[in-house]
Design an enzyme around this catalytic site. Structure first.
Site, PDB file in Angstrom:
ATOM      1  N   ASN A 162     -18.481  22.396  -5.508  1.00 52.32           N
ATOM      2  CA  ASN A 162     -18.809  21.244  -6.431  1.00 52.32           C
ATOM      3  C   ASN A 162     -19.736  20.439  -6.005  1.00 52.32           C
ATOM      4  O   ASN A 162     -19.511  19.980  -4.631  1.00 52.32           O
ATOM      5  CB  ASN A 162     -17.660  20.794  -7.324  1.00 52.32           C
ATOM      6  CG  ASN A 162     -17.080  19.545  -6.540  1.00 52.32           C
ATOM      7  OD1 ASN A 162     -17.743  18.282  -6.595  1.00 52.32           O
ATOM      8  ND2 ASN A 162     -16.130  19.474  -5.748  1.00 52.32           N
ATOM      9  N   LEU A 177     -19.888  12.273  -7.752  1.00 46.42           N
ATOM     10  CA  LEU A 177     -18.963  10.870  -8.017  1.00 46.42           C
ATOM     11  C   LEU A 177     -19.322  10.311  -9.499  1.00 46.42           C
ATOM     12  O   LEU A 177     -19.288   9.037  -9.755  1.00 46.42           O
ATOM     13  CB  LEU A 177     -19.154   9.707  -7.009  1.00 46.42           C
ATOM     14  CG  LEU A 177     -18.553  10.016  -5.557  1.00 46.42           C
ATOM     15  CD1 LEU A 177     -18.799   8.831  -4.749  1.00 46.42           C
ATOM     16  CD2 LEU A 177     -16.835  10.136  -5.805  1.00 46.42           C
ATOM     17  N   ASN A 199      -8.541   5.925  -6.664  1.00 44.00           N
ATOM     18  CA  ASN A 199      -9.218   6.576  -5.682  1.00 44.00           C
ATOM     19  C   ASN A 199     -10.612   5.798  -5.559  1.00 44.00           C
ATOM     20  O   ASN A 199     -11.376   5.878  -6.549  1.00 44.00           O
ATOM     21  CB  ASN A 199      -9.486   7.998  -5.976  1.00 44.00           C
ATOM     22  CG  ASN A 199     -10.221   8.747  -4.941  1.00 44.00           C
ATOM     23  OD1 ASN A 199     -11.632   8.455  -5.011  1.00 44.00           O
ATOM     24  ND2 ASN A 199      -9.768   9.346  -3.942  1.00 44.00           N
ATOM     25  N   ASN A 217     -11.571   6.602  -0.137  1.00 44.07           N
ATOM     26  CA  ASN A 217     -12.247   7.739   0.151  1.00 44.07           C
ATOM     27  C   ASN A 217     -13.396   7.530   0.987  1.00 44.07           C
ATOM     28  O   ASN A 217     -14.321   7.002   0.567  1.00 44.07           O
ATOM     29  CB  ASN A 217     -12.852   8.376  -1.222  1.00 44.07           C
ATOM     30  CG  ASN A 217     -13.663   9.690  -1.140  1.00 44.07           C
ATOM     31  OD1 ASN A 217     -13.734  10.288   0.170  1.00 44.07           O
ATOM     32  ND2 ASN A 217     -14.384  10.085  -2.018  1.00 44.07           N
ATOM     33  N   CYS A 252     -18.056   9.095   1.699  1.00 47.93           N
ATOM     34  CA  CYS A 252     -19.158   8.847   1.068  1.00 47.93           C
ATOM     35  C   CYS A 252     -20.190   8.585   2.264  1.00 47.93           C
ATOM     36  O   CYS A 252     -19.725   8.039   3.456  1.00 47.93           O
ATOM     37  CB  CYS A 252     -19.025   7.591   0.072  1.00 47.93           C
ATOM     38  SG  CYS A 252     -17.921   8.078  -1.205  1.00 47.93           S
TER      39      CYS A 252
END
Length: 303
Positions: free
Chosen positions: A69, A73, A100, A128, A131
């Site tokens: 995928n 975001l 998240n 997270n 990035c």
């Protein structure tokens, strides 16, 4: 009767099964299918400071024992999540949730986490750091010890909630990255995020994904995730949320033996919306079969 409850930092979970961020929306969508209060917790869809439409389509590609995928975001932004999405989830889910948080610069992470810290419904923040760091040539925060340390330390200063840092498997040494996050004040580690992969359309001879590459997840990555959880467990003294290809109660137990205190279920939700429900219902039976009375007793049992 077996005991499936676990302790995850300051959160007491009825069971260790948590839908992974990006695979369960904001939770309430699944409440139309079953009582989502059976879940240990929910990791909400990845949230950024500004609303994001996401990457161009196509952004999903199927592959053997998994999928790729490149959603990018897509989310409505932190303010909308706090003002609308979380209250809507609260109508059908009574437990604390996991926010998240993603960003492209340290100040973005800090701003979002400071806002999340003020929301009672949020019991934990999952940072997270996969990035791109826009101030460092687009390289992921999670690929160097220094950048992982810097963003974790900056966020630690603005939140009192349990802080788990979600790591990318695309780092040269994930155990060293985890140790840097612990040193910076992280309360726990989440791993793994997706691996990088791609598919090519044989008819067009072009990449299937518009963005060429995407995150590879699903059962095929489980052995890689298990190995990384095992390595990080030996490198840190803080709890781990393990994820990556988990699709059964047996997978949950195996991940906990490797060192996970709780386990997130990701791609399986996209294949079967009842995946988490089925795993939770099968967990006691699997424990009885293996002679496990208290699930928390097996954490790190393979070491």
């Amino acid at each position: 009767m077996v005991n499936t409850s676990v302790q995850l930092s300051s959160l007491h979970l009825d069971n260790p099964v948590i839908p992974a961020s990006g695979t369960f929306g904001f939770g309430y969508e699944f409440a139309e299918l079953y009582d989502i209060n059976i879940l240990g917790s929910i990791s909400l869809k990845g949230t950024t400071r500004e609303p994001r439409f996401g990457n161009p389509t196509p952004r999903i590609a199927e592959c053997t024992a998994g999928l790729i995928n490149s959603v990018g975001l897509q989310n409505p932004g932190i303010d909308q999540v706090i003002e609308h999405e979380i209250p809507k989830l609260s109508e059908c889910y009574s437990k604390p949730v996991i926010a998240n948080i993603s960003g492209f610069a340290i100040d973005e992470y800090v701003e979002c986490c400071a806002k999340a810290d003020k929301v009672d419904k949020i019991g934990m923040i999952e940072l997270n750091i996969s990035c791109p760091n826009v101030h460092n040539g687009g390289m992921s925060f999670g690929t160097s010890c220094q950048s992982a340390y810097d963003v974790t330390k900056a966020v630690r200063e603005v939140t009192k909630k349990p802080l788990f840092v979600k790591l990318t498997p695309n780092a040269p040494n994930i155990a060293e990255i985890a140790a840097a996050c612990e040193k910076a004040g992280a309360d726990g580690i989440s791993l793994i995020n997706t691996l990088l992969g791609m598919r090519i359309d044989l008819r067009t001879r072009k990449p299937v994904i518009a963005n060429v590459k995407g995150g590879f997840s699903g059962p095929a990555v489980f052995p890689v995730a298990l190995r990384m959880v095992y390595e990080v467990y030996e490198a840190v003294d803080i709890p781990i949320m393990g994820m990556g290809g988990v699709s059964s109660a047996a997978d949950v137990i195996e991940m906990m033996l490797a060192g996970a205190s709780a386990v997130q279920v990701g791609a399986a939700n996209l294949k079967d919306p009842y995946a988490c429900k089925n795993i939770i219902e099968e967990l006691p039976k699997e424990m009885e079969k293996l002679g496990i009375e208290n699930l928390s007793d097996i954490i790190g049992g393979a070491h």
